[in-house]
Design an enzyme around this catalytic site. Sequence first.
Site, PDB file in Angstrom:
ATOM      1  N   PHE A  14      -2.194  -7.980 -28.136  1.00 29.55           N
ATOM      2  CA  PHE A  14      -1.148  -8.830 -27.547  1.00 29.55           C
ATOM      3  C   PHE A  14      -0.319  -8.098 -26.491  1.00 29.55           C
ATOM      4  CE2 PHE A  14       3.468  -9.957 -28.480  1.00 29.55           C
ATOM      5  CZ  PHE A  14       3.543 -10.955 -27.516  1.00 29.55           C
ATOM      6  N   ILE A  15       0.305  -6.998 -26.856  1.00 28.51           N
ATOM      7  CA  ILE A  15       1.162  -6.295 -25.895  1.00 28.51           C
ATOM      8  C   ILE A  15       0.317  -5.605 -24.835  1.00 28.51           C
ATOM      9  CG2 ILE A  15       2.936  -4.546 -25.584  1.00 28.51           C
ATOM     10  CD1 ILE A  15       3.852  -5.039 -28.434  1.00 28.51           C
ATOM     11  N   ASN A  35     -11.126  -1.293 -31.336  1.00 28.11           N
ATOM     12  CA  ASN A  35     -12.230  -1.739 -32.204  1.00 28.11           C
ATOM     13  C   ASN A  35     -12.419  -3.254 -32.165  1.00 28.11           C
ATOM     14  OD1 ASN A  35     -10.207  -2.836 -33.809  1.00 28.11           O
ATOM     15  ND2 ASN A  35     -10.521  -1.435 -35.526  1.00 28.11           N
ATOM     16  N   GLY A  39      -8.696  -7.848 -30.901  1.00 26.23           N
ATOM     17  CA  GLY A  39      -8.664  -7.859 -29.443  1.00 26.23           C
ATOM     18  C   GLY A  39      -9.190  -9.151 -28.846  1.00 26.23           C
ATOM     19  N   SER A 122       8.200   1.977 -33.742  1.00 29.99           N
ATOM     20  CA  SER A 122       8.744   0.703 -34.220  1.00 29.99           C
ATOM     21  C   SER A 122      10.165   0.881 -34.719  1.00 29.99           C
ATOM     22  CB  SER A 122       7.864   0.182 -35.361  1.00 29.99           C
ATOM     23  OG  SER A 122       8.499  -0.873 -36.047  1.00 29.99           O
ATOM     24  N   TYR A 146       3.175   1.171 -43.131  1.00 31.49           N
ATOM     25  CA  TYR A 146       3.199   1.044 -41.665  1.00 31.49           C
ATOM     26  C   TYR A 146       4.383   1.807 -41.086  1.00 31.49           C
ATOM     27  CZ  TYR A 146       3.829  -1.243 -37.111  1.00 31.49           C
ATOM     28  OH  TYR A 146       4.006  -1.503 -35.761  1.00 31.49           O
ATOM     29  N   VAL A 190       8.199 -16.949 -37.840  1.00 29.94           N
ATOM     30  CA  VAL A 190       9.232 -17.966 -38.037  1.00 29.94           C
ATOM     31  C   VAL A 190       9.386 -18.833 -36.780  1.00 29.94           C
ATOM     32  CG1 VAL A 190      11.135 -16.466 -37.312  1.00 29.94           C
ATOM     33  CG2 VAL A 190      11.588 -18.363 -38.847  1.00 29.94           C
TER      34      VAL A 190
END
Length: 331
Positions: A14-15, A35, A39, A122, A146, A190
């Site tokens: 996405f980014i 991978n 994607g 993050s 994560y 959301v």
Amino acid sequence: MSSRTVLFTGGAGFIGLHVVPLLLERGYRVRIFDNMFRGDRDRVAELAATGRVELIDQDVRYGGAVYRVMRGCDHVIHFAAVSINKSQADPYESIDINMVGNHNVFAAAAEHRIRRLVYASSASVYGEPRKLPMHEDDELNPLTPYCIAKRAGEDLLRFYQRQRGLSWIALRFFNVYGPGQKPTAYYTSVINHFVARLRNGQPPVIDGRGEQSMDFIHVRDIARGVVAALESERGNMPINLGTGVDTSVAQLAKILIDAVGVDVTPEFNPRDVLVSRRAADIRRAREVLGWQPTVSIEDGMADLVRRTPAGSRRTPAPDRLPRTPAPSSTS
């Protein structure tokens, strides 16, 4: 600059697919190392048609592959990771990909004397913040596999900086949203759920009083920040990328009601809710990168609604913001 090549792990996500066109505009060549589990092959094929983008369909867990494909590159952008929700469901895979993958990329970058490595960290490394806005020097308290891997990644970068002179910037992304994002994205699902209800003429249902909040940052601003980090003269530090604004779930509902253009009033589900708030301190991004957000949440959400076909993004996500720690989305 036209001869410079960027290795971009996770660049087909996405980014990444918002960053790559900006790199091409600035004359870079791009090797996407992905991978392709999440994607977008069609979009990568469009970019490859320029002759300046190639796809290496491979996994960051294979250190030899990472090392070989990095040969001849000047810069590295490392985004490849298992998402936060999957990391909680399968900690073993999360540690394998996020920790081992990080080390494979960083060690190879140090060995190849890469000019700059940009790492997708993050805001989840902060855990539950004690104060707002959240500053890069605040205490870190990652709470999931994560988040723990993201914090460990920053520590590994410091190790290779000390040992091998690796130049790096770790970008702590807050709640990234925008066109092309999967409807199941953990911290912004959301949005999709509210929009689906509103398009059906149903009001959004909010737990508690809707005071829980997040710092929603548009993917277009994130992409600009990544390129700025790649080219910044200063480095070797984490940098927040957010708006500095904490938008509550109640405010989000109102913004989306206006964007969809329906006459409904949110419904509140009285219950005890853990109120968690997020807002980034972005002074370092301004000072070091010369970057600041340009897309307001009102404009960003309106654009997202316009770009989302009716009925295509329905999702069974909860009607409330997640209660687990801080935000992230890297693919």
